[in-house]
Scaffold this motif. Structure first.
Motif, PDB file in Angstrom:
ATOM      1  N   VAL A  12      44.337  48.446  46.326  1.00 54.40           N
ATOM      2  CA  VAL A  12      43.430  47.297  46.144  1.00 54.40           C
ATOM      3  C   VAL A  12      42.410  47.605  45.044  1.00 54.40           C
ATOM      4  O   VAL A  12      42.133  46.775  44.183  1.00 54.40           O
ATOM      5  N   GLU A  13      41.874  48.812  45.091  1.00 55.61           N
ATOM      6  CA  GLU A  13      40.898  49.225  44.077  1.00 55.61           C
ATOM      7  C   GLU A  13      41.504  49.136  42.671  1.00 55.61           C
ATOM      8  O   GLU A  13      40.877  48.663  41.725  1.00 55.61           O
ATOM      9  N   ASN A  14      42.739  49.588  42.564  1.00 54.38           N
ATOM     10  CA  ASN A  14      43.460  49.544  41.300  1.00 54.38           C
ATOM     11  C   ASN A  14      43.623  48.100  40.806  1.00 54.38           C
ATOM     12  O   ASN A  14      43.530  47.818  39.610  1.00 54.38           O
ATOM     13  N   ALA A  15      43.845  47.177  41.743  1.00 57.12           N
ATOM     14  CA  ALA A  15      44.031  45.768  41.378  1.00 57.12           C
ATOM     15  C   ALA A  15      42.721  45.111  40.942  1.00 57.12           C
ATOM     16  O   ALA A  15      42.700  44.236  40.073  1.00 57.12           O
ATOM     17  N   VAL A  16      41.614  45.524  41.554  1.00 59.20           N
ATOM     18  CA  VAL A  16      40.305  44.908  41.292  1.00 59.20           C
ATOM     19  C   VAL A  16      39.648  45.465  40.027  1.00 59.20           C
ATOM     20  O   VAL A  16      38.874  44.782  39.353  1.00 59.20           O
ATOM     21  N   LYS A  17      39.990  46.698  39.695  1.00 61.54           N
ATOM     22  CA  LYS A  17      39.383  47.374  38.538  1.00 61.54           C
ATOM     23  C   LYS A  17      39.559  46.542  37.260  1.00 61.54           C
ATOM     24  O   LYS A  17      40.630  45.990  37.017  1.00 61.54           O
ATOM     25  N   ASP A  18      38.502  46.435  36.477  1.00 63.05           N
ATOM     26  CA  ASP A  18      38.505  45.725  35.176  1.00 63.05           C
ATOM     27  C   ASP A  18      38.590  44.201  35.299  1.00 63.05           C
ATOM     28  O   ASP A  18      38.781  43.521  34.298  1.00 63.05           O
ATOM     29  N   GLN A  19      38.490  43.670  36.511  1.00 64.35           N
ATOM     30  CA  GLN A  19      38.534  42.212  36.671  1.00 64.35           C
ATOM     31  C   GLN A  19      37.110  41.651  36.760  1.00 64.35           C
ATOM     32  O   GLN A  19      36.136  42.403  36.860  1.00 64.35           O
ATOM     33  N   GLU A  20      36.995  40.324  36.717  1.00 65.03           N
ATOM     34  CA  GLU A  20      35.677  39.676  36.806  1.00 65.03           C
ATOM     35  C   GLU A  20      35.571  38.784  38.041  1.00 65.03           C
ATOM     36  O   GLU A  20      34.508  38.648  38.632  1.00 65.03           O
ATOM     37  N   GLU A  32      32.566  45.861  45.541  1.00 64.80           N
ATOM     38  CA  GLU A  32      31.243  46.510  45.534  1.00 64.80           C
ATOM     39  C   GLU A  32      31.252  47.727  44.607  1.00 64.80           C
ATOM     40  O   GLU A  32      30.297  47.959  43.865  1.00 64.80           O
ATOM     41  N   LYS A  33      32.352  48.472  44.628  1.00 61.65           N
ATOM     42  CA  LYS A  33      32.450  49.661  43.766  1.00 61.65           C
ATOM     43  C   LYS A  33      32.361  49.285  42.287  1.00 61.65           C
ATOM     44  O   LYS A  33      31.713  49.987  41.502  1.00 61.65           O
ATOM     45  N   TYR A  34      33.009  48.181  41.915  1.00 61.90           N
ATOM     46  CA  TYR A  34      33.048  47.785  40.508  1.00 61.90           C
ATOM     47  C   TYR A  34      32.037  46.686  40.159  1.00 61.90           C
ATOM     48  O   TYR A  34      32.119  46.058  39.105  1.00 61.90           O
ATOM     49  N   ASN A  35      31.086  46.459  41.072  1.00 61.12           N
ATOM     50  CA  ASN A  35      30.007  45.491  40.833  1.00 61.12           C
ATOM     51  C   ASN A  35      30.492  44.079  40.530  1.00 61.12           C
ATOM     52  O   ASN A  35      29.937  43.383  39.684  1.00 61.12           O
ATOM     53  N   MET A  80      33.515  34.008  32.393  1.00 60.21           N
ATOM     54  CA  MET A  80      34.410  34.846  33.187  1.00 60.21           C
ATOM     55  C   MET A  80      35.840  34.416  32.891  1.00 60.21           C
ATOM     56  O   MET A  80      36.159  33.232  32.956  1.00 60.21           O
ATOM     57  N   SER A  81      36.692  35.382  32.571  1.00 58.89           N
ATOM     58  CA  SER A  81      38.051  34.983  32.210  1.00 58.89           C
ATOM     59  C   SER A  81      39.143  35.758  32.937  1.00 58.89           C
ATOM     60  O   SER A  81      40.287  35.341  32.949  1.00 58.89           O
ATOM     61  N   LYS A  82      38.791  36.909  33.537  1.00 57.50           N
ATOM     62  CA  LYS A  82      39.818  37.736  34.179  1.00 57.50           C
ATOM     63  C   LYS A  82      39.737  37.606  35.692  1.00 57.50           C
ATOM     64  O   LYS A  82      38.682  37.837  36.281  1.00 57.50           O
ATOM     65  N   LEU A 117      46.103  29.694  35.325  1.00 58.76           N
ATOM     66  CA  LEU A 117      46.768  29.824  34.028  1.00 58.76           C
ATOM     67  C   LEU A 117      46.503  28.604  33.148  1.00 58.76           C
ATOM     68  O   LEU A 117      46.225  28.733  31.949  1.00 58.76           O
ATOM     69  N   GLU A 118      46.566  27.412  33.758  1.00 61.20           N
ATOM     70  CA  GLU A 118      46.280  26.171  33.009  1.00 61.20           C
ATOM     71  C   GLU A 118      44.848  26.182  32.479  1.00 61.20           C
ATOM     72  O   GLU A 118      44.561  25.638  31.414  1.00 61.20           O
ATOM     73  N   LYS A 119      43.966  26.797  33.251  1.00 60.22           N
ATOM     74  CA  LYS A 119      42.546  26.859  32.880  1.00 60.22           C
ATOM     75  C   LYS A 119      42.301  27.912  31.790  1.00 60.22           C
ATOM     76  O   LYS A 119      41.192  28.041  31.283  1.00 60.22           O
ATOM     77  N   GLY A 120      43.338  28.687  31.472  1.00 59.39           N
ATOM     78  CA  GLY A 120      43.217  29.682  30.413  1.00 59.39           C
ATOM     79  C   GLY A 120      42.719  31.035  30.873  1.00 59.39           C
ATOM     80  O   GLY A 120      42.287  31.861  30.055  1.00 59.39           O
ATOM     81  N   LEU A 121      42.753  31.281  32.170  1.00 61.50           N
ATOM     82  CA  LEU A 121      42.306  32.577  32.679  1.00 61.50           C
ATOM     83  C   LEU A 121      43.410  33.621  32.523  1.00 61.50           C
ATOM     84  O   LEU A 121      44.595  33.298  32.517  1.00 61.50           O
ATOM     85  N   LYS A 122      42.972  34.881  32.402  1.00 59.70           N
ATOM     86  CA  LYS A 122      43.925  35.995  32.421  1.00 59.70           C
ATOM     87  C   LYS A 122      44.127  36.364  33.882  1.00 59.70           C
ATOM     88  O   LYS A 122      43.178  36.782  34.558  1.00 59.70           O
ATOM     89  N   VAL A 123      45.348  36.214  34.367  1.00 58.30           N
ATOM     90  CA  VAL A 123      45.617  36.360  35.798  1.00 58.30           C
ATOM     91  C   VAL A 123      46.352  37.667  36.097  1.00 58.30           C
ATOM     92  O   VAL A 123      47.374  37.971  35.479  1.00 58.30           O
ATOM     93  N   ARG A 124      45.792  38.396  37.047  1.00 60.55           N
ATOM     94  CA  ARG A 124      46.465  39.571  37.588  1.00 60.55           C
ATOM     95  C   ARG A 124      46.847  39.260  39.029  1.00 60.55           C
ATOM     96  O   ARG A 124      46.047  38.697  39.775  1.00 60.55           O
ATOM     97  N   LEU A 125      48.078  39.601  39.388  1.00 64.16           N
ATOM     98  CA  LEU A 125      48.557  39.358  40.756  1.00 64.16           C
ATOM     99  C   LEU A 125      48.884  40.678  41.408  1.00 64.16           C
ATOM    100  O   LEU A 125      49.612  41.484  40.829  1.00 64.16           O
TER     101      LEU A 125
END
Length: 205
Positions: free
Chosen positions: A61-69, A99-102, A3-5, A24-32
């Motif tokens: 919120v949905e827009n922020a969660v979309k495509d994340q892990e 729940e919508k994006y599993n 998991m990276s996002k 960020l230090e752990k190398g994750l792609k961060v969305r705020l």
């Protein structure tokens, strides 16, 4: 699959910035998700993806969660202790979007006052504690693999050793470093033994 996002809600507060920095230090792609970009520390601006929005707006919120892990929730009220439902409404919106994006894995910062009997919570924190309880109830009523993390006083102090306990406070001290709390909010998502757990945390004396 690694998991990276990760999307972080509340990433501009005292603990939130520590969680962002560590992710960020752990190398994750961060969305705020932020209401106002002015609150984002300069050091993050070119390193994170910013999505403008408010947790009480389900579509944003949905827009922020979309495509994340992964999801990390560090919502706070700064020093405002008045009754509020902003955080629980936000938590419900986050849960529905996940729940919508599993998505399954979410870490949420609450408060160790949830371990107290309601009558023993200091009066000034009663309303905030009720709101934290609503957030915890929303998590427990879901199928999410939540990590509900209940810190005592969050201290602006260096990183140290810390202790964990399930369903109770470790009771070794009454503080946790904001750095260690931010770190555990991220690391707990990568350890399945913490799934669906209510976790007490504190600094080891």
């Amino acid at each position: 699959m690694t998991m990276s996002k990760i999307v972080i809600f509340g990433g501009t507060g005292m603990t939130g910035t520590c969680a962002v920095r560590y992710a960020l230090e752990k190398g994750l792609k961060v969305r705020l998700m932020v209401r106002n970009e002015i609150t984002v520390p300069e050091e993050f601006k070119n390193m994170v993806e910013l999505v403008q929005g408010d947790v009480v707006n389900a579509n944003e919120v949905e827009n922020a969660v979309k495509d994340q892990e992964l999801v990390c929730v560090v919502l706070g009220t700064r020093n405002d202790l008045k009754p509020t439902t902003v955080m629980s409404v936000g938590m419900m919106n986050i849960r529905k979007a996940m729940e919508k994006y599993n998505l399954l894995k979410v870490s949420v910062c609450l408060s160790s006052f949830l371990f107290f009997e309601p009558g023993k919570v200091p009066k000034m924190f009663t309303d905030l504690n009720i709101e934290h309880q609503r957030m915890l109830d929303i998590l427990k009523a879901s199928s999410l693999e939540f990590r509900a993390i209940l810190p005592p006083h969050i201290a602006d102090e260096p990183s140290g050793e810390f202790a964990l306990a399930y369903d109770k406070p470790p009771n070794l001290s009454r503080t946790i470093s904001k750095i260690d709390l931010g770190m555990f909010l991220i690391d707990s998502l990568f350890d399945d033994k913490h799934a669906k757990q209510v976790i007490g945390i504190c600094t080891k004396p």
